[in-house]
Design a protein around this motif. Sequence first.
Motif, PDB file in Angstrom:
ATOM      1  N   ALA A  89      13.613 -32.452 -35.804  1.00  0.00           N
ATOM      2  CA  ALA A  89      14.749 -32.755 -35.140  1.00  0.00           C
ATOM      3  C   ALA A  89      14.713 -32.290 -33.553  1.00  0.00           C
ATOM      4  N   ALA A  90      15.649 -32.817 -32.638  1.00  0.00           N
ATOM      5  CA  ALA A  90      15.486 -32.414 -31.433  1.00  0.00           C
ATOM      6  C   ALA A  90      16.900 -32.639 -30.552  1.00  0.00           C
ATOM      7  N   GLY A  91      17.106 -31.964 -29.623  1.00  0.00           N
ATOM      8  CA  GLY A  91      18.406 -32.086 -28.808  1.00  0.00           C
ATOM      9  C   GLY A  91      18.489 -31.734 -27.659  1.00  0.00           C
ATOM     10  N   ILE A  92      19.235 -32.030 -26.761  1.00  0.00           N
ATOM     11  CA  ILE A  92      19.365 -31.693 -25.374  1.00  0.00           C
ATOM     12  C   ILE A  92      20.580 -31.119 -25.013  1.00  0.00           C
ATOM     13  N   LEU A  93      20.575 -29.912 -24.393  1.00  0.00           N
ATOM     14  CA  LEU A  93      21.696 -29.423 -23.765  1.00  0.00           C
ATOM     15  C   LEU A  93      21.973 -29.514 -22.237  1.00  0.00           C
TER      16      LEU A  93
ATOM     17  N   LEU B  96      26.815 -24.903 -20.972  1.00  0.00           N
ATOM     18  CA  LEU B  96      26.082 -25.807 -21.461  1.00  0.00           C
ATOM     19  C   LEU B  96      26.883 -26.620 -22.494  1.00  0.00           C
ATOM     20  N   GLU B  97      26.662 -27.905 -22.501  1.00  0.00           N
ATOM     21  CA  GLU B  97      27.229 -28.697 -23.677  1.00  0.00           C
ATOM     22  C   GLU B  97      25.776 -29.428 -24.203  1.00  0.00           C
ATOM     23  N   VAL B  98      25.972 -29.890 -25.465  1.00  0.00           N
ATOM     24  CA  VAL B  98      25.045 -30.837 -26.388  1.00  0.00           C
ATOM     25  C   VAL B  98      25.453 -32.138 -25.682  1.00  0.00           C
ATOM     26  N   LEU B  99      24.249 -32.918 -25.325  1.00  0.00           N
ATOM     27  CA  LEU B  99      24.395 -34.072 -24.873  1.00  0.00           C
ATOM     28  C   LEU B  99      23.781 -35.234 -25.584  1.00  0.00           C
TER      29      LEU B  99
ATOM     30  N   ARG C  92      22.558 -31.650 -37.782  1.00  0.00           N
ATOM     31  CA  ARG C  92      22.146 -30.539 -37.609  1.00  0.00           C
ATOM     32  C   ARG C  92      21.611 -29.770 -36.623  1.00  0.00           C
ATOM     33  N   SER C  93      20.853 -30.619 -35.871  1.00  0.00           N
ATOM     34  CA  SER C  93      20.368 -29.918 -34.419  1.00  0.00           C
ATOM     35  C   SER C  93      21.748 -29.870 -33.654  1.00  0.00           C
ATOM     36  N   SER C  94      22.408 -30.958 -33.718  1.00  0.00           N
ATOM     37  CA  SER C  94      23.563 -30.733 -32.913  1.00  0.00           C
ATOM     38  C   SER C  94      24.473 -29.480 -33.063  1.00  0.00           C
ATOM     39  N   PHE C  95      24.604 -29.289 -34.367  1.00  0.00           N
ATOM     40  CA  PHE C  95      25.311 -27.964 -34.756  1.00  0.00           C
ATOM     41  C   PHE C  95      24.611 -26.648 -34.360  1.00  0.00           C
ATOM     42  N   LEU C  96      23.495 -26.822 -34.363  1.00  0.00           N
ATOM     43  CA  LEU C  96      22.626 -25.456 -33.997  1.00  0.00           C
ATOM     44  C   LEU C  96      22.825 -25.242 -32.389  1.00  0.00           C
ATOM     45  N   GLY C  97      22.734 -26.491 -31.701  1.00  0.00           N
ATOM     46  CA  GLY C  97      23.012 -26.165 -30.257  1.00  0.00           C
ATOM     47  C   GLY C  97      24.380 -25.827 -30.092  1.00  0.00           C
TER      48      GLY C  97
ATOM     49  N   PRO D 173      17.588 -19.503 -28.471  1.00  0.00           N
ATOM     50  CA  PRO D 173      16.268 -20.100 -27.388  1.00  0.00           C
ATOM     51  C   PRO D 173      16.910 -21.079 -26.384  1.00  0.00           C
ATOM     52  N   CYS D 174      17.615 -21.966 -26.888  1.00  0.00           N
ATOM     53  CA  CYS D 174      18.131 -23.048 -25.810  1.00  0.00           C
ATOM     54  C   CYS D 174      18.791 -22.179 -24.729  1.00  0.00           C
ATOM     55  N   VAL D 175      19.616 -21.203 -25.068  1.00  0.00           N
ATOM     56  CA  VAL D 175      20.582 -20.693 -24.124  1.00  0.00           C
ATOM     57  C   VAL D 175      19.606 -19.846 -23.114  1.00  0.00           C
ATOM     58  N   GLU D 176      18.521 -19.012 -23.779  1.00  0.00           N
ATOM     59  CA  GLU D 176      17.688 -18.277 -23.069  1.00  0.00           C
ATOM     60  C   GLU D 176      16.912 -19.009 -22.343  1.00  0.00           C
ATOM     61  N   CYS D 177      16.295 -20.418 -22.603  1.00  0.00           N
ATOM     62  CA  CYS D 177      15.534 -21.100 -21.706  1.00  0.00           C
ATOM     63  C   CYS D 177      16.195 -21.623 -20.505  1.00  0.00           C
ATOM     64  N   PHE D 178      17.541 -22.094 -20.595  1.00  0.00           N
ATOM     65  CA  PHE D 178      18.169 -22.386 -19.573  1.00  0.00           C
ATOM     66  C   PHE D 178      18.543 -21.238 -18.762  1.00  0.00           C
ATOM     67  N   ALA D 179      18.840 -19.885 -18.932  1.00  0.00           N
ATOM     68  CA  ALA D 179      19.139 -18.720 -18.198  1.00  0.00           C
ATOM     69  C   ALA D 179      17.791 -18.593 -17.250  1.00  0.00           C
TER      70      ALA D 179
END
Length: 237
Positions: free
Chosen positions: A45-49, A57-60, A66-71, A81-87
């Motif tokens: 799966a993949a997702g973009i924030l 951040l928002e899930v776009l 499942r991937s949307s929920f994890l975001g 990891p997504c939050v840390e990546c953005f920061a």
Amino acid sequence: MAPTREHRLVETFVALTDTLVDDYDVVELLQNLVDSVVEIFDASAAGILLVNQEQELEVLASTSERSSFLGLLQLDSGEGPCVECFATGKTVSGRDPAEMQRRWPTFARASAESGYASVHSIPMRLRETTLGSLNLFREAEGALNRDDALAAQALTDVATISILQQRTLEHATLAQQQLQRALDSRVVIEQAKGFVAHTHQVEMDDAFAMLRAYARSHQLLLADVARAVVERRLVLP
């Protein structure tokens, strides 16, 4: 003949670069990107924030609920990891459940329940401006190999440039307004997904596929189709 991995990668680059010279739908662009990277990089799966005007951040875009929920979970818990990546503006990987449990316990538990054993977050960044992150969820342990990591970053870089539409940093306000419009469109799309899922008695992922199929077949923007469905001006067949 099924397209090879290399052909799929080239097609994705072409689709992204086409947006540099033509009008396009940001939501559809990023949805096509997550759909493509799942195939190219053997992800589940993949997702973009993306960041909104309040710097939240928002899930776009995502390939599954499942991937949307994890975001969303990461945004609520403030860890992952997504939050840390953005920061940090740097690629962040959780290569196995043990590492994820050590770094992001709340995310690790939800990731395990969803069946994911590793995650890789790649920043959507241009110079010093980070717009969000592209996130790959995999059922197998391990990091992306060097070639895949470089290719994923290159795709993400082109997508970021496409969103900014070659605007300079002095025009960041205009770029942010475009992003906000895309995020606002996503809210309407989520409402339409729920509506279609209820009226047609289908899963949310199937409802989204129906909305996208109608938009493509009638050459309409996905957000416009979603808005028409929510406002009861359109009934999907």
